[in-house]
Design an enzyme around this catalytic site. Structure first.
Site, PDB file in Angstrom:
ATOM      1  N   PRO A  92       1.095  -1.149  -0.221  1.00  0.00           N
ATOM      2  CG  PRO A  92      -0.156  -1.562   1.582  1.00  0.00           C
ATOM      3  CD  PRO A  92       0.769  -1.779   1.058  1.00  0.00           C
ATOM      4  CD  GLU A 132       0.384  -5.372  11.221  1.00  0.00           C
ATOM      5  OE1 GLU A 132      -0.211  -4.356  10.697  1.00  0.00           O
ATOM      6  OE2 GLU A 132      -0.457  -6.260  11.358  1.00  0.00           O
ATOM      7  NE  ARG A 187      -6.865  -5.993 -21.309  1.00  0.00           N
ATOM      8  CZ  ARG A 187      -7.594  -6.384 -21.883  1.00  0.00           C
ATOM      9  NH1 ARG A 187      -8.790  -7.334 -22.035  1.00  0.00           N
ATOM     10  NH2 ARG A 187      -8.642  -5.786 -22.633  1.00  0.00           N
ATOM     11  CG  ASP A 233      -8.544  -2.570 -23.378  1.00  0.00           C
ATOM     12  OD1 ASP A 233      -9.805  -2.837 -23.534  1.00  0.00           O
ATOM     13  OD2 ASP A 233      -8.242  -2.931 -23.053  1.00  0.00           O
TER      14      ASP A 233
END
Length: 229
Positions: free
Chosen positions: A87, A114, A152, A167
């Site tokens: 994150p 964690e 892709r 896309d």
């Protein structure tokens, strides 16, 4: 393109990549996906890969030794990039996917619990990538998002590489609405312009819809697109 994924749950990676388009891509040798389990490299007889954090705190922290040894067991190609799913990383988007698609190999580190012992970062020095401002149980789902999106971009993965050209985000806009048979369903009809065979008019219609949809749903992208135009 070769993907090497460090994960405590290789079955998650294998299961997803053994379906649909990615399965066809691996069968055609356009991509290969190799899951490496740090548990196979731990020096602990119980296959332990985590421990309590120094300084106290909740949760368990992934130990450096199993992850570093697992990473170093992977043969790196000359054109290789290592990323860590976290994150705390750079937001993943279409531009990042295009960058990664230029490499012959992408090594992906999946965290769990964690988080990582900081020495994993210091020794491996990966490029840190996040798929959003939220926290998941592990890095496997983010890693699969990266593998799917990057794949892709590669010739031979989709039936036609042109399938990706329209896309969402390819032109900085969201994709135009699509329709298929039947021509009428519950009183809703396919726009007549899509049926007239005039490709110039069809392209103009689709581009206009891309502008309208982006302005409505992603004004941030619309503003960015206008600044480039």
């Amino acid at each position: 393109m070769q993907f090497d994924v460090l994960t405590l749950f290789p079955e998650m990676i294998d299961s997803y990549c053994n379906c649909s388009i990615l399965k066809r891509a691996t069968s055609a040798n356009v991509i290969s996906v190799n899951a490496v389990n740090p548990r196979d490299f731990t020096l602990d007889k119980h296959k332990k890969v985590d421990d309590t954090p120094y300084g106290g705190g909740a949760g368990m922290v992934l130990m450096a030794q199993p992850y570093v040894d697992a990473y170093e067991s992977i043969k790196k190609l000359e054109s290789s990039c290592t990323i860590m799913m976290t994150p705390q990383g750079q937001p993943f988007n279409n531009d990042v996917a295009k960058e990664l698609a230029n490499f012959d190999q992408v090594v992906i580190l999946c965290g769990h619990y964690e988080g990582y012992d900081e020495r994993i970062r210091e020794i491996i020095k990966p490029r840190e990538i996040s798929i959003g401002d939220f926290v998941l149980t592990g890095g496997e789902l983010p890693a699969l998002c990266v593998i799917d999106c990057v794949s892709r971009k590669l010739e031979g993965v989709l039936g036609k590489i042109e399938s990706a050209d329209c896309d969402s985000f390819e032109e900085g806009l969201l994709e135009y609405p699509q329709y298929t048979k039947p021509r009428e369903y519950r009183g809703l009809e396919v726009p007549a312009v899509l049926l007239n065979g005039n490709h110039k008019e069809i392209n103009e219609f689709r581009h206009q819809k891309m502008l309208e949809r982006t302005k409505e749903r992603r004004p941030d992208l619309f503003e960015k697109y206008n600044q480039k135009s």
